[in-house]
Design a protein around this motif. Structure first.
Motif, mmCIF file in Angstrom:
data_model
loop_
_atom_site.group_PDB
_atom_site.id
_atom_site.type_symbol
_atom_site.label_atom_id
_atom_site.label_comp_id
_atom_site.label_asym_id
_atom_site.label_seq_id
_atom_site.Cartn_x
_atom_site.Cartn_y
_atom_site.Cartn_z
ATOM 1 N N PRO A 209 0.813 -1.272 -0.089
ATOM 2 C CA PRO A 209 -0.109 -0.098 -0.140
ATOM 3 C C PRO A 209 0.838 1.300 0.111
ATOM 4 O O PRO A 209 1.831 1.228 0.631
ATOM 5 N N LEU A 210 0.202 2.360 -0.758
ATOM 6 C CA LEU A 210 1.335 3.651 -0.932
ATOM 7 C C LEU A 210 1.718 4.259 0.677
ATOM 8 O O LEU A 210 2.470 4.660 0.628
ATOM 9 N N SER A 211 0.579 4.057 1.540
ATOM 10 C CA SER A 211 0.998 4.837 2.888
ATOM 11 C C SER A 211 2.269 3.756 3.350
ATOM 12 O O SER A 211 2.748 4.630 4.134
ATOM 13 N N LEU A 212 2.085 2.442 3.600
ATOM 14 C CA LEU A 212 3.176 1.814 3.886
ATOM 15 C C LEU A 212 4.477 2.093 3.132
ATOM 16 O O LEU A 212 5.610 2.145 3.941
ATOM 17 N N GLN A 213 4.443 2.245 1.606
ATOM 18 C CA GLN A 213 5.525 2.427 0.960
ATOM 19 C C GLN A 213 6.202 3.729 1.680
ATOM 20 O O GLN A 213 7.536 3.777 1.581
ATOM 21 N N THR A 214 5.436 4.743 1.820
ATOM 22 C CA THR A 214 6.001 5.977 2.528
ATOM 23 C C THR A 214 6.587 5.809 3.752
ATOM 24 O O THR A 214 7.425 6.323 3.918
ATOM 25 N N VAL A 215 5.752 5.209 4.663
ATOM 26 C CA VAL A 215 6.301 4.947 6.136
ATOM 27 C C VAL A 215 7.743 4.100 6.034
ATOM 28 O O VAL A 215 8.578 4.738 6.694
ATOM 29 N N LEU A 216 7.782 3.279 5.204
ATOM 30 C CA LEU A 216 9.085 2.398 5.135
ATOM 31 C C LEU A 216 10.216 3.022 4.456
ATOM 32 O O LEU A 216 11.241 3.167 5.193
ATOM 33 N N LEU A 217 9.786 3.904 3.457
ATOM 34 C CA LEU A 217 10.975 4.776 2.921
ATOM 35 C C LEU A 217 11.342 5.857 3.849
ATOM 36 O O LEU A 217 12.265 6.197 4.048
#
Length: 122
Positions: free
Chosen positions: A8-16
């Motif tokens: 999910p895009l929000s998880l991509q954001t957090v992980l990055l």
């Protein structure tokens, strides 16, 4: 990087943001341990080199979060601050051999309040 499409895009954001913050924490504070006797300009250049990797992760994180996941700039900033504390405390304790302080808990609780207020209208 096709595997990213399944996250999910929000998880991509957090992980990055987590990965970028690890680099930034080392850039800002790692020289205090690793380059303690080096001239300040050497530490600055090494830190700048490390910070490049932070930017290579942080810029896409914020673009994905803001442009694709619909996260506001204020929400991105508060997320970054929470992540900063979450990365900094273990870094300070385990890498810099600093003692765990109760103040870290109080700071974390303040950030929980910030998260609540910035995300409550979302």
């Amino acid at each position: 990087m096709h595997f990213l499409n399944s996250i999910p895009l929000s998880l991509q954001t957090v992980l990055l943001l987590i990965a970028s913050n690890i680099f930034m924490t080392f850039a800002w504070y790692g020289h205090l341990k690793n380059l303690a006797t080096a001239p300040w300009y050497t530490a600055a250049m090494v830190s700048w080199g490390i910070a490049l990797f932070e930017y290579l992760l942080q810029v896409p994180a914020n673009r994905i979060g803001f442009q694709q996941a619909g996260i506001t700039v204020a929400q991105l900033k508060i997320m970054q601050e929470v992540i900063t504390l979450g990365v900094f405390v273990p870094f300070a304790m385990f890498y810099m051999d600093q003692p765990l302080k109760l103040d870290y808990l109080w700071a974390g609780l303040c950030l929980v309040g910030a998260v609540y207020f910035i995300f409550r209208s979302a």
